[in-house]
Design an enzyme around this catalytic site. Structure first.
Site, mmCIF file in Angstrom:
data_model
loop_
_atom_site.group_PDB
_atom_site.id
_atom_site.type_symbol
_atom_site.label_atom_id
_atom_site.label_comp_id
_atom_site.label_asym_id
_atom_site.label_seq_id
_atom_site.Cartn_x
_atom_site.Cartn_y
_atom_site.Cartn_z
ATOM 1 N N CYS A 94 -0.282 -19.153 -0.887
ATOM 2 C CA CYS A 94 -0.004 -17.742 -1.158
ATOM 3 C C CYS A 94 -1.317 -16.954 -1.227
ATOM 4 O O CYS A 94 -1.933 -16.719 -0.207
ATOM 5 C CB CYS A 94 0.849 -17.579 -2.409
ATOM 6 S SG CYS A 94 1.635 -15.928 -2.494
ATOM 7 N N HIS A 172 5.452 -21.030 -1.474
ATOM 8 C CA HIS A 172 5.073 -21.768 -2.680
ATOM 9 C C HIS A 172 5.820 -23.099 -2.782
ATOM 10 O O HIS A 172 6.849 -23.178 -3.456
ATOM 11 C CB HIS A 172 5.397 -20.942 -3.922
ATOM 12 C CG HIS A 172 4.446 -19.832 -4.209
ATOM 13 N ND1 HIS A 172 3.227 -20.041 -4.814
ATOM 14 C CD2 HIS A 172 4.546 -18.501 -3.976
ATOM 15 C CE1 HIS A 172 2.604 -18.868 -4.959
ATOM 16 N NE2 HIS A 172 3.371 -17.924 -4.458
ATOM 17 N N GLU A 174 5.051 -25.454 -4.579
ATOM 18 C CA GLU A 174 4.922 -25.887 -5.976
ATOM 19 C C GLU A 174 5.900 -25.179 -6.911
ATOM 20 O O GLU A 174 6.066 -25.591 -8.065
ATOM 21 C CB GLU A 174 3.474 -25.671 -6.458
ATOM 22 C CG GLU A 174 3.112 -24.264 -6.879
ATOM 23 C CD GLU A 174 2.837 -23.294 -5.742
ATOM 24 O OE1 GLU A 174 2.280 -22.211 -6.010
ATOM 25 O OE2 GLU A 174 3.185 -23.602 -4.578
#
Length: 236
Positions: A94, A172, A174
């Site tokens: 990002c 993302h 994560e």
């Protein structure tokens, strides 16, 4: 292999205790893959002494824009350029994706088409991948040497590969659904259009590509590399 996490932002205070901060999420994402982790809070002006303080670098997300005037951005861009010249591998997620592109000559803007929030569908070289996203800024001009590795209709440059030096992703991997929901509850009000929030809520549970991206990040970091580069002089 030791990975240095360059923390470029922070999880909302309301979510840190229960869901962790950004480095915690990457340690979970890449756990059990033979990596050790050190963390530098670059947003707080904590920088490594040398580009070789880790075997690879991972740049996190941030609520800041890469083009904004923050004290940590110029030294971070300098570190990125020296790391790139020295051939130490970088992964950017990002904001990390954006700041690497900007530091190397690309352009990042607040995109006129607005936000991507929640599960998005991406094409990674013909492979369809679903990942959570949370961004309005985008890379719109590629640096020299960057090639598109993933895209969709909303984000043409959703993943970039710079030979064996950098691999960056706008989405993302994560972020778990509960963290996206937390962002919707703490950061979206009056910022993200209600229809996008409703769409994101309707797709909860569909972001199934995190393990695939973790596999790609692992493979990128661990691929064989030359011990030195001709443009690495003075990179330390």
């Amino acid at each position: 292999m030791r990975i240095g996490i360059l923390q470029c932002g922070q999880s909302p205070a309301q979510l840190k205790d229960s869901l962790g901060d950004y480095p915690d999420m990457f340690v979970r994402l890449l756990g059990g893959r033979g990596f050790d982790f050190d963390i530098w809070h670059v947003e707080g002006m904590e920088f490594p002494d040398d580009i070789t303080a880790a075997d690879g670098w991972l740049l996190t997300g941030s609520r800041h824009g890469a083009y904004e005037d923050h004290a940590f951005i110029p030294p971070l861009e300098d570190f990125i350029r020296r790391t790139y010249a020295g051939g130490v591998p970088m992964v950017g997620i990002c904001f990390g994706h954006q700041i690497i592109a900007q530091a190397l000559g690309g352009t990042v803007v607040k995109h006129s088409d607005g936000w991507a929030v929640g599960t998005q569908d991406y094409d990674f070289g013909g492979q369809q991948v679903q990942l959570n996203a949370w961004h309005q800024d985008q890379v719109v001009t590629l640096p020299q040497g960057a090639k598109v590795a993933g895209r969709n209709a909303f984000c043409e440059n959703a993943a970039l590969i710079y030979d064996d030096r950098a691999f960056t992703v706008q989405a993302h991997p994560e972020f778990k659904d509960e963290f996206v929901q937390g962002l919707m509850d703490t950061r979206a009000k009056g910022v993200v259009p209600l229809e996008l929030l409703a769409q994101a809520a309707s797709r909860m549970g569909q972001a199934s590509g995190s393990t695939l991206l973790a596999d790609r990040i692992e493979a990128f970091f661990k691929q064989p590399r030359a011990l030195s580069r001709p443009d690495a002089q003075g990179a330390a």
